[in-house]
Design an enzyme around this catalytic site. Structure first.
Site, mmCIF file in Angstrom:
data_model
loop_
_atom_site.group_PDB
_atom_site.id
_atom_site.type_symbol
_atom_site.label_atom_id
_atom_site.label_comp_id
_atom_site.label_asym_id
_atom_site.label_seq_id
_atom_site.Cartn_x
_atom_site.Cartn_y
_atom_site.Cartn_z
ATOM 1 C CB SER A 37 -0.939 0.016 1.214
ATOM 2 O OG SER A 37 -0.203 -0.102 2.424
ATOM 3 C CG ASP A 325 -4.126 5.604 6.490
ATOM 4 O OD1 ASP A 325 -2.960 5.389 6.887
ATOM 5 O OD2 ASP A 325 -4.589 5.095 5.458
ATOM 6 C CG HIS A 328 -0.939 3.987 4.479
ATOM 7 N ND1 HIS A 328 -2.124 3.422 4.898
ATOM 8 C CD2 HIS A 328 -0.241 3.008 3.853
ATOM 9 C CE1 HIS A 328 -2.152 2.158 4.531
ATOM 10 N NE2 HIS A 328 -1.027 1.874 3.899
#
Length: 363
Positions: A37, A325, A328
């Site tokens: 991610s 978040d 991240h």
């Protein structure tokens, strides 16, 4: 004084533009991206039933037209900034957006494609998305597509001068940690050894397919992310996760050194997101950050108990947050990481930085 010396190479990078500029002349033929991610630009959008997606608000609030693209960020991720430094507008498009259009896939394959998938890892058992093994299989498909357009010698030349960028490993560490919160030395060593052995297989497979120039982004101090902090009664970083990240990063460097001495023509740079993020954690104000513990978008303790959803709390001063978040970085953090890895000293990228990797023997 020591802290100031470490920060000096980062300070000029803060003056860079807020967003990547328009595409200039590319400094490498193509960029091929693999990982999780931290690098995903939308592959997971095409995975039915996957929970590892970010193609909804508030994600992308600072992306052009405030568009959620599948990036786990309020804007661009670190790969976008690295790609921009290499002369591209941003990260190449996700492979799955091209999967059903062979002609478009061939065209984009000449410039680069991203295979990165949020939730994936080095080990096939990590996550339930597109594993590194599958990502490399997808790349093999792209190479096969090119054979109808170029001679084998041309393909080999294209790939040997292109950059293969990899950002992975964090999810493997989280998976190990979730199964064993207090591993002993033997268990830790076995895990790192297993991870590095599989990582070596991936590098050799990419090399066999034509890759020669590897840009690696190491695992950040993931124990300092809002989610691990929310698990710690003290609210501090979870040192066990950081220790695993350090051990993996050290073993990865040793692996790449060994591979480059045995695989003819292989060159590499390891960008240390670990060193850069720890500098921010330890010296936030100097680098323009005000909040290093709480995520900008999320809920619960440190906004780290759930992800960034349309109903989550979202901060307004995103530029001053380290984390977007629960896991991240913000666009602002990614900007700093991208600049430091591309142009910074050996503290942030070694044995050479990404700029030197890009410029080495291109012409």
């Amino acid at each position: 004084m020591a802290a100031l010396v470490l920060l000096l190479p980062l300070l000029p990078l803060l003056a860079a533009s807020a967003l990547p500029s328009s595409e200039a002349a590319a400094k490498v033929p193509a960029l091929y991206v693999f990982g999780d991610s931290t690098a995903d630009v939308g592959n997971n959008n095409y995975l039915p039933g996957s929970n590892a997606k970010a193609n909804f608000p508030h994600n992308g609030i600072d992306f052009p037209f405030s568009r959620p693209t599948g990036r786990f960020s309020n804007g661009y991720n670190g790969i976008d900034f690295l790609a921009n430094h290499m002369g591209f507008k941003r990260s190449p498009p996700p492979f799955l957006s091209l999967a059903n259009n062979t002609s478009h896939r061939i065209l984009r394959g000449l410039k680069g494609i991203s295979f990165a998938s949020g939730g994936s890892g080095i080990l096939d058992a990590t996550g339930s998305t597109i594993s590194m093994t599958k990502q490399i299989q997808y790349f093999s498909t792209v190479r096969s597509d090119l054979t109808g357009q170029l001679a084998i010698e041309q393909i080999d030349h294209l790939l040997s001068k292109s950059i293969f960028l990899i950002s992975t490993g964090g999810n493997d560490i989280f998976a190990f940690f979730s199964q064993n919160r207090f591993p002993n030395i033997t268990e830790t060593q076995h895990f790192i050894s297993t991870l590095i052995t599989k990582y070596q297989d991936h590098f050799k497979e990419l090399y066999a397919l034509g890759a020669r120039k590897f840009g690696i982004v190491d695992v950040a101090p993931i124990g300092c992310c809002p989610y691990p902090r929310s698990l710690n009664p003290t609210g501090g970083c979870l040192e066990m996760l950081n220790e695993l990240a350090r051990k993996f990063n050290e073993a990865s460097k040793a692996l790449l050194h060994d591979l480059s001495s045995t695989l003819t023509g292989m060159k590499y740079s390891v960008g240390s997101s670990y060193a850069i993020v720890m500098n921010i954690v330890n010296n936030p104000g100097t680098l323009g950050f005000e909040e290093i513990k709480t995520a900008c978008c999320g809920s619960g303790k440190f906004n780290g108990e759930s992800g960034c959803t349309p109903n989550a709390t979202c901060c307004s001063n995103r530029r001053h947050y380290l984390f977007w978040d629960l896991l991240h970085p913000t666009h602002a953090t990614s900007k700093l990481v991208g600049h430091a890895i591309f142009s910074g000293s050996k503290q942030y990228a070694s044995p050479i930085n990404f700029r030197q990797l890009v410029e080495d023997d291109y012409y």
